[in-house]
Scaffold this active site. Sequence first.
Site: not given
Ligand code: NAD
Length: 260
Positions: A142, A155
């Site tokens: 991130s 985080y």
């Molecule tokens: P999201 O909530 O849409 O998806 C998260 C996924 O992780 C889901 O499939 C969920 O089931 C899975 N997950 C959560 N806890 C879990 C566990 N204990 N065991 C197995 N699976 C688990 O989130 P997203 O926004 O798509 O985030 C995905 C990644 O991208 C993360 O690492 C997040 O930190 C990173 N990220 C997101 C953003 C953003 O703006 N959305 C920005 C920077 C980084």
Amino acid sequence: MPESRVVIVTGGTSGIGKAIALAFAKIGHKVAINGFGTHQDIDSVLAELTAAGADQVLHVPSDMTKTHEIQKLMESVEQKLGACQILVNNAGIQHTARIEDFPADKWDQIISINLSAAFHTMRLALPAMQKNNFGRILNIASVHGLVASVDKSAYVAAKHGIIGLTKVAALENANYNITANCVCPGWVKTPLVEKQVEAIALRENLSMETATEKLLSEKQPSGRFVPLEELAALCVFLSGDNASSITGMSLPVDGGWTAR
Ligand code: NAD
């Protein structure tokens, strides 16, 4: 079309992970995902991956906070699809609170899902990658792996940590045609961020639209969310043969967030 490779995308049932899994499906790879969801949701994601062109698909319902379930994920994929060649550590959660108010159990959960889980998948995937002289590790960090924001201690610590872990993996495996890189998104419209928009709207009595504008304008100069497809396309490029010299890097995809 490149040769069909075995890809694992953790947290591939939603958001960024699902978009990355779809991009690998489109180029005919064998795609294994994990992550939560109802049976119906998961079947529908697997059907989308198949329709997109995946060679084979698999969902393994491992909880990434549990080391033995991570082991089960890696073993199931190896038995059913073959040894993992492209590993995308994407599963992640968020919780916001000041350090003095941050629940200790939330700290532990965030560190285990957003950081330790990637260590476990990597330690289990690397021996076969080394034996086969090919591997691509993509860790979805991130902008919070590069800079901090208030209320996100766990985080930010986990995301800074995964960048360090990735550099070590890159150095240890530089002679095996194995690369390890981090992708560092800014704001992307997924359920993880929608929850943060809802919290702003509730706290400041704003409409969802105004809360979204506020969230974006504070950090992301582009003023718009990073499209999922752009992150997925970068992951496909980094996993390909033409990216064999890009390793140990952390690539921001953030509409200018970290340029400030
Ligand atoms: P999201 O909530 O849409 O998806 C998260 C996924 O992780 C889901 O499939 C969920 O089931 C899975 N997950 C959560 N806890 C879990 C566990 N204990 N065991 C197995 N699976 C688990 O989130 P997203 O926004 O798509 O985030 C995905 C990644 O991208 C993360 O690492 C997040 O930190 C990173 N990220 C997101 C953003 C953003 O703006 N959305 C920005 C920077 C980084």
